[in-house]
Scaffold this active site. Structure first.
Site, PDB file in Angstrom:
ATOM      1  CE  LYS A   1       4.622  26.278   9.448  1.00 53.00           C
ATOM      2  NZ  LYS A   1       4.267  26.509   8.045  1.00 53.00           N
TER       3      LYS A   1
ATOM      4  NE  ARG B   1       2.059  24.178  13.174  1.00 53.52           N
ATOM      5  CZ  ARG B   1       1.437  25.238  12.655  1.00 53.52           C
ATOM      6  NH1 ARG B   1       0.149  25.178  12.371  1.00 53.52           N
ATOM      7  NH2 ARG B   1       2.084  26.353  12.424  1.00 53.52           N
TER       8      ARG B   1
HETATM    9  N1  PDD Z   1       2.492  29.196   7.154  1.00 56.05           N
HETATM   10  N2  PDD Z   1      -1.247  26.161   5.719  1.00 56.05           N
HETATM   11  C1  PDD Z   1       0.042  26.160   5.346  1.00 56.05           C
HETATM   12  C2  PDD Z   1       0.459  25.308   4.191  1.00 56.05           C
HETATM   13  C3  PDD Z   1       0.969  26.955   6.028  1.00 56.05           C
HETATM   14  O1  PDD Z   1       2.259  26.936   5.676  1.00 56.05           O
HETATM   15  C4  PDD Z   1       0.524  27.758   7.115  1.00 56.05           C
HETATM   16  C5  PDD Z   1       1.486  28.606   7.904  1.00 56.05           C
HETATM   17  C6  PDD Z   1      -0.839  27.741   7.466  1.00 56.05           C
HETATM   18  C7  PDD Z   1      -1.372  28.545   8.624  1.00 56.05           C
HETATM   19  O2  PDD Z   1      -0.879  28.079   9.853  1.00 56.05           O
HETATM   20  P1  PDD Z   1      -0.727  29.015  11.128  1.00 56.05           P
HETATM   21  O3  PDD Z   1      -2.046  29.658  11.367  1.00 56.05           O
HETATM   22  O4  PDD Z   1      -0.370  28.056  12.196  1.00 56.05           O
HETATM   23  O5  PDD Z   1       0.333  30.031  10.843  1.00 56.05           O
HETATM   24  C8  PDD Z   1      -1.690  26.914   6.750  1.00 56.05           C
HETATM   25  C9  PDD Z   1       3.457  29.994   7.848  1.00 56.05           C
HETATM   26  C10 PDD Z   1       2.941  31.362   8.178  1.00 56.05           C
HETATM   27  C11 PDD Z   1       4.741  29.998   7.033  1.00 56.05           C
HETATM   28  O6  PDD Z   1       4.923  29.069   6.261  1.00 56.05           O
HETATM   29  O7  PDD Z   1       5.578  30.869   7.226  1.00 56.05           O
END
Ligand code: PDD
Length: 293
Positions: free
Chosen positions: A149, A50
Site C-alpha cells: 500500500k 499491513r
Molecule cells: N483503500 N484495493 C485498493 C487498491 C485499496 O486502496 C483499498 C483500500 C482496498 C480495500 O482495502 P481495505 O478493505 O483494507 O480498506 C482495496 C483505502 C480505503 C484508501 O486508499 O483510502
C-alpha cells in the site's frame, strides 16, 4: 484540526512537509486508511501489520513499533473531538536531496490525519453504484506489487480519471492478463449461483482487510466462497456484485459498462452480508490502548 507530524501534534497550518520529501518528489512511502467507530478502530492490528509489511517491502524502517500506534491514534481522535472518523497514516521516505537512492533520506516523515468520515450518500447503498472497466490495467505484481500500500497511486488515479470522465462511481481494473483485479480503492466481489467470488490475491490486488472480514462472515454463514481468476464476462453474468473497503464497508454495484448486474438492485446475498457486517462489527473493533491486551 490537529495533525501528528513526526513527533508532535501541530495545527493544520503548521503541518508542513519539505518540498524535498521523497514522498512528494517520488511517491516514495507507504500509508494506511483506518476507520474509527465510536472511538474504536476497525481491525486495528491488521492495518498496523499491513503497514509494517508495506514498509518492509520497500525497505523503509518505520519510526514507530506496533505498540506505539494505539495511544497515538487515540490521542489524534481525542484532540480532534472525533469518535467516528477516518484516519490516514502516512510514512514517506523523508527529506533528502534529489535522487532515487533511499539512503539520501535519513529520517522518514510520519503524518497522522484524523478527520470526519467521507459521506457516501445513502442512495448509493440503496440503489448500488455504476462502474466501468478501465483501460488502465492494474500494476503488474512483478513491477510494483499491488499488495504494497504505497504512496505511489498514479496507477489507480489514472483509472479513477476514466471513471470520473465516464460519470460513474469507479472503475474495475483488470490485470495484465485481462482478468479481474480490483477497483481503484476497493476490492470486488460478485455472486453467481449462490457462490460468493472474489479475485484471488495472486491476481495482483491489495489484500483488503474488509475483503477478509466479508469472506469470514460469508463462511460463518455457510455461504460458498471462492477466490479465483475471472474474466470480466463473469461479472456481466453475475447475479450480484459489490465492493468493499474500510470507509465504504459493503457497497452494492448495479451496473458495469452500463449493463445491469442481476436485477440491477442490491441482491439478497449482498444484503445478508451487509447486515452480518453491521451486527458483527463490535467483534472487529479494537479499543486503541487495549490493542495488545
Ligand atoms: N483503500 N484495493 C485498493 C487498491 C485499496 O486502496 C483499498 C483500500 C482496498 C480495500 O482495502 P481495505 O478493505 O483494507 O480498506 C482495496 C483505502 C480505503 C484508501 O486508499 O483510502
Amino acid at each position: 484540526m490537529w495533525i501528528y507530524l513526526n513527533n508532535r501534534f501541530v495545527s493544520r497550518d503548521e503541518a508542513r512537509v519539505s518540498i524535498f520529501d521523497h514522498g512528494f518528489l517520488y511517491g516514495d512511502g507507504v500509508y494506511e486508511t483506518l476507520r474509527a467507530y465510536g472511538g474504536r478502530l476497525f481491525m486495528l492490528r491488521q492495518h498496523l501489520e499491513r503497514l509494517e509489511r508495506s514498509a518492509r517491502l520497500i525497505g523503509l524502517a518505520l519510526p514507530l513499533t506496533i505498540s506505539d500506534w494505539p495511544p497515538l491514534l487515540e490521542e489524534a481522535l481525542r484532540r480532534n473531538g472525533l469518535s467516528d472518523a477516518y484516519l490516514r497514516l502516512t510514512i514517506s521516505r523523508g527529506e533528502g536531496s534529489i535522487g532515487l537512492d533511499p539512503s539520501l533520506c535519513p529520517t522518514p516523515t510520519l503524518v497522522v490525519i484524523a478527520q470526519p468520515l467521507p459521506n457516501y450518500p445513502p442512495h448509493l447503498y440503496d440503489e448500488g453504484v455504476r462502474l466501468i472497466i478501465s483501460q488502465t490495467r492494474r500494476n503488474l505484481a512483478e513491477a510494483l506489487p499491488p499488495h504494497i500500500k504505497s504512496l505511489n497511486f498514479l496507477n489507480n488515479i489514472l483509472a479513477k480519471r476514466e471513471a470520473t470522465l465516464a460519470k460513474v462511481f469507479d472503475a474495475v481494473m483488470l490485470n495484465a492478463t485481462g482478468h479481474l483485479a480490483e477497483c481503484t480503492t476497493s476490492n470486488l466481489f460478485f455472486v453467481r449461483h449462490g457462490r460468493l467470488c472474489t479475485p484471488a490475491v495472486g491476481c495482483g490486488i491489495l489484500d483488503g482487510i474488509t475483503r477478509n472480514v466479508v469472506l469470514q462472515l460469508a463462511r460463518a454463514r455457510y455461504i460458498e466462497t471462492e477466490e479465483g481468476t475471472y474474466p470480466p464476462a463473469d461479472v456481466f453474468a453475475a447475479d450480484e456484485c459489490f465492493l468493499t473497503n474500510t470507509t465504504m464497508e459493503i457497497m452494492p454495484v448495479r451496473s458495469l459498462n452500463d449493463r445491469p448486474i442481476g436485477s440491477g438492485k442490491p441482491g439478497p446475498l449482498t444484503q445478508t452480508l451487509q447486515s452480518a457486517f453491521r451486527s458483527k462489527l463490535p467483534d472487529f473493533l479494537q479499543k486503541a490502548p487495549g490493542l495488545l491486551d
